[in-house]
Design a protein around this motif. Structure first.
Motif, PDB file in Angstrom:
ATOM      1  N   SER A  46      51.157  59.582  67.327  1.00  0.00           N
ATOM      2  CA  SER A  46      50.658  59.077  65.760  1.00  0.00           C
ATOM      3  C   SER A  46      49.116  58.621  65.665  1.00  0.00           C
ATOM      4  N   HIS A  47      48.611  59.002  66.687  1.00  0.00           N
ATOM      5  CA  HIS A  47      46.926  58.780  66.790  1.00  0.00           C
ATOM      6  C   HIS A  47      46.193  60.005  66.805  1.00  0.00           C
ATOM      7  N   VAL A  48      44.830  60.207  66.792  1.00  0.00           N
ATOM      8  CA  VAL A  48      44.029  61.053  66.773  1.00  0.00           C
ATOM      9  C   VAL A  48      42.909  61.005  67.758  1.00  0.00           C
ATOM     10  N   ALA A  49      42.454  61.293  68.692  1.00  0.00           N
ATOM     11  CA  ALA A  49      41.587  60.757  69.644  1.00  0.00           C
ATOM     12  C   ALA A  49      40.323  61.587  69.450  1.00  0.00           C
ATOM     13  N   LEU A  50      39.189  61.076  68.996  1.00  0.00           N
ATOM     14  CA  LEU A  50      37.812  61.700  68.802  1.00  0.00           C
ATOM     15  C   LEU A  50      36.691  61.385  69.805  1.00  0.00           C
ATOM     16  N   GLU A  51      35.782  62.311  69.780  1.00  0.00           N
ATOM     17  CA  GLU A  51      34.336  62.036  70.872  1.00  0.00           C
ATOM     18  C   GLU A  51      33.347  61.971  69.803  1.00  0.00           C
ATOM     19  N   SER A  52      32.706  60.894  69.930  1.00  0.00           N
ATOM     20  CA  SER A  52      31.401  60.497  69.034  1.00  0.00           C
ATOM     21  C   SER A  52      30.262  60.029  69.888  1.00  0.00           C
ATOM     22  N   GLU A  53      29.097  60.053  69.104  1.00  0.00           N
ATOM     23  CA  GLU A  53      28.087  59.390  69.962  1.00  0.00           C
ATOM     24  C   GLU A  53      28.177  57.842  70.461  1.00  0.00           C
ATOM     25  N   TYR A  54      29.324  57.422  70.098  1.00  0.00           N
ATOM     26  CA  TYR A  54      29.804  55.850  70.247  1.00  0.00           C
ATOM     27  C   TYR A  54      30.760  55.706  71.209  1.00  0.00           C
ATOM     28  N   GLY A  55      31.227  56.795  71.923  1.00  0.00           N
ATOM     29  CA  GLY A  55      31.956  57.043  72.617  1.00  0.00           C
ATOM     30  C   GLY A  55      33.322  57.555  72.335  1.00  0.00           C
ATOM     31  N   ARG A  56      34.471  57.281  72.692  1.00  0.00           N
ATOM     32  CA  ARG A  56      35.880  57.692  72.405  1.00  0.00           C
ATOM     33  C   ARG A  56      36.514  56.848  71.206  1.00  0.00           C
ATOM     34  N   LEU A  57      36.973  57.675  70.055  1.00  0.00           N
ATOM     35  CA  LEU A  57      37.473  56.709  69.059  1.00  0.00           C
ATOM     36  C   LEU A  57      38.901  57.172  68.876  1.00  0.00           C
ATOM     37  N   VAL A  58      39.753  56.377  68.718  1.00  0.00           N
ATOM     38  CA  VAL A  58      41.200  56.600  68.369  1.00  0.00           C
ATOM     39  C   VAL A  58      41.494  56.158  66.791  1.00  0.00           C
ATOM     40  N   LEU A  59      41.983  57.195  66.035  1.00  0.00           N
ATOM     41  CA  LEU A  59      42.244  56.879  64.682  1.00  0.00           C
ATOM     42  C   LEU A  59      43.686  57.140  64.597  1.00  0.00           C
ATOM     43  N   ASP A  60      44.466  56.399  63.648  1.00  0.00           N
ATOM     44  CA  ASP A  60      45.933  56.731  63.092  1.00  0.00           C
ATOM     45  C   ASP A  60      45.791  58.039  62.679  1.00  0.00           C
ATOM     46  N   ARG A  61      46.668  58.915  63.164  1.00  0.00           N
ATOM     47  CA  ARG A  61      46.816  60.297  62.553  1.00  0.00           C
ATOM     48  C   ARG A  61      47.086  60.345  60.923  1.00  0.00           C
ATOM     49  N   ASP A  62      48.001  59.527  60.536  1.00  0.00           N
ATOM     50  CA  ASP A  62      48.324  59.505  59.273  1.00  0.00           C
ATOM     51  C   ASP A  62      47.167  59.009  58.279  1.00  0.00           C
ATOM     52  N   ARG A  63      45.804  58.693  58.787  1.00  0.00           N
ATOM     53  CA  ARG A  63      44.917  58.148  57.847  1.00  0.00           C
ATOM     54  C   ARG A  63      43.797  58.984  58.014  1.00  0.00           C
ATOM     55  N   VAL A  64      43.760  60.174  58.505  1.00  0.00           N
ATOM     56  CA  VAL A  64      42.625  61.155  58.864  1.00  0.00           C
ATOM     57  C   VAL A  64      42.916  62.333  57.601  1.00  0.00           C
ATOM     58  N   ALA A  65      41.814  62.547  57.024  1.00  0.00           N
ATOM     59  CA  ALA A  65      41.942  63.726  56.030  1.00  0.00           C
ATOM     60  C   ALA A  65      41.789  65.033  56.824  1.00  0.00           C
ATOM     61  N   ARG A  66      41.024  65.442  57.371  1.00  0.00           N
ATOM     62  CA  ARG A  66      40.622  66.801  58.193  1.00  0.00           C
ATOM     63  C   ARG A  66      39.664  66.793  59.033  1.00  0.00           C
ATOM     64  N   ALA A  67      39.741  67.656  59.772  1.00  0.00           N
ATOM     65  CA  ALA A  67      38.624  68.170  60.792  1.00  0.00           C
ATOM     66  C   ALA A  67      37.717  69.214  60.306  1.00  0.00           C
ATOM     67  N   VAL A  68      36.538  68.960  60.410  1.00  0.00           N
ATOM     68  CA  VAL A  68      35.633  69.919  59.730  1.00  0.00           C
ATOM     69  C   VAL A  68      34.548  70.545  60.623  1.00  0.00           C
ATOM     70  N   ASN A  69      34.444  72.050  60.649  1.00  0.00           N
ATOM     71  CA  ASN A  69      33.530  72.544  61.492  1.00  0.00           C
ATOM     72  C   ASN A  69      32.423  73.269  61.024  1.00  0.00           C
ATOM     73  N   GLU A  70      31.193  72.537  61.598  1.00  0.00           N
ATOM     74  CA  GLU A  70      30.198  72.649  60.690  1.00  0.00           C
ATOM     75  C   GLU A  70      29.260  73.711  61.346  1.00  0.00           C
ATOM     76  N   THR A  71      28.480  74.470  60.716  1.00  0.00           N
ATOM     77  CA  THR A  71      27.454  75.328  61.318  1.00  0.00           C
ATOM     78  C   THR A  71      26.354  74.708  61.473  1.00  0.00           C
ATOM     79  N   PRO A  72      25.417  75.260  62.350  1.00  0.00           N
ATOM     80  CA  PRO A  72      24.228  74.507  62.595  1.00  0.00           C
ATOM     81  C   PRO A  72      23.246  74.262  61.367  1.00  0.00           C
TER      82      PRO A  72
END
Length: 403
Positions: A46-72
């Protein structure tokens, strides 16, 4: 470990246990986090784990819209855009950078801002597809609209074409809906649930949407059960569309089941429409005595006094048949279509192939004449015609009343 709770609907791109790596996560508000989905999933589905500059974040899965792949280039644009001056020159420079680096959305955004700041900026206008016509900047849509064309599904058409295409789409959608609905009702008629069967029968008997006509005719064409075919006759009568009435007339003439023929004619009578005798009068000229007699019976049920003259012609008819065809049988004309008077053939015994003519007395034609006139001159066309000539048409028989 940090747990965040945000507001958004989860989409399929994040629903997988280990989504593909992304540079950002878009939240319900439209804002984005600089993070990527962790290679190791969260402890709970029910959660999604993320890696950011602030460290590991865990968000409720049903509260995330989408993952976005960015080009440079997109990442660079995101870093540049907040600091760009809000002048036509600076905005146009960033738009050019976006064009050169393949950031199309950013290019359009900043070109639009340039025009807000400088409506006569020619280069921005041209990059956005404008043309200068008679001193006015016009988009391609504007130019084609001036020619009477509108954009429709990636192309340009006249408003009349669009109206017809939209009408066809609506008709196709309605036909599909009725195809499914009629199939469900037909299945219910044979099902074990008698309440469902009763509801299906009632629905067919009260059918009133003209859009159902074509699909109902297809259902009838495939139906083999006599009882259901009679029910479909009633359904056609309930619809009362021109195609429904024409089909009832065809079955009143050519159906092999006398009960179905009778039901078809009853439904025509119940419709009360004018001109009901016309297809049956035409059928009196058919190549098959079967159709002639059926048509005469229907004319009697319709009380079609206007058909007396053609009925006299049909008392005795002559039909050609091929005797002794290659299959060892004779051929006789069948397959009548009331709209054309045409037919096909069937075989019934004989020798060598040749065409012969045979007279046929049509008993139902005589019965109908007796019923309509109260007279009986048997199969003598001459006596019937002499009687008809003696009648005062204006007083006794209106020959055009029912046609």
């Amino acid at each position: 470990m940090v747990r965040l709770s945000l507001t958004a609907a989860c989409v399929a791109a994040i629903a997988a246990a280990q989504p593909a790596p992304a540079d950002q996560v878009e939240l319900a508000t439209g804002s984005r986090l600089d993070a990527r989905v962790a290679s190791e999933p969260a402890e709970s589905r029910s959660h999604v784990a993320l890696e950011s500059e602030y460290g590991r974040l865990v968000l409720d899965r049903d509260r995330v819209a989408r993952a976005v792949n960015e080009t440079p280039a997109e990442a660079e644009y995101r870093r540049r855009s907040p600091s760009v001056s809000d002048t036509a020159e600076a905005q146009f420079a960033l738009a050019n950078w976006c064009r050169d680096n393949g950031v199309a959305e950013g290019m359009r955004r900043h070109l639009a801002r340039v025009l807000e700041l400088d409506p006569e900026h020619a280069e921005a206008r041209m990059l956005l597809g404008y043309q200068q016509i008679d001193g006015q900047w016009m988009t391609r849509d504007d130019v084609l609209a001036a020619r009477g064309l509108v954009r429709w599904k990636g192309g340009y058409r006249t408003p009349q074409e669009v109206a017809l295409l939209e009408q066809a789409e609506q008709a196709e959608a309605a036909a599909l809906a009725w195809r499914n609905q009629l199939a469900q009702w037909r299945e219910s008629l044979d099902g074990a649930d008698r309440d469902a069967a009763r509801r299906a029968e009632e629905s067919l008997l009260t059918l009133a949407d003209p859009a159902a006509t074509a699909e109902l005719l297809k259902l009838l064409a495939d139906e083999k059960t006599p009882q259901v075919r009679r029910l479909l006759m009633k359904s056609l009568g309930s619809l009362g569309t021109p195609d429904a009435l024409a089909t009832l007339a065809n079955h009143g003439i050519a159906d092999v089941d006398p009960d179905v023929r009778a039901e078809a004619v009853d439904q025509l009578i119940a419709s009360g429409r004018p001109g009901l005798a016309i297809p049956f009068v035409k059928a009196l000229r058919a190549d098959n005595p079967f159709y002639i007699n059926n048509a005469a019976w229907a004319l009697g049920r319709l009380q079609a006094a206007s058909a007396i003259d053609p009925l006299i012609d049909a008392l005795v008819t002559t039909h050609k048949r091929q005797v002794g065809n290659d299959s060892g049988g004779d051929s006789y004309s069948v397959g009548f279509n009331p709209a054309t008077g045409g037919g096909g053939t069937f075989g019934f015994g004989g020798g060598g192939p040749k065409i012969v003519a045979k007279n046929s007395r049509n008993p139902q034609v005589l019965d109908t004449l007796v019923h309509l006139t109260g007279e009986n001159f048997q199969y003598s066309k001459e006596k019937w015609r002499a009687w008809l000539a003696d009648q005062q048409v204006a007083q006794d028989i209106d020959l055009r009343r029912d046609l």
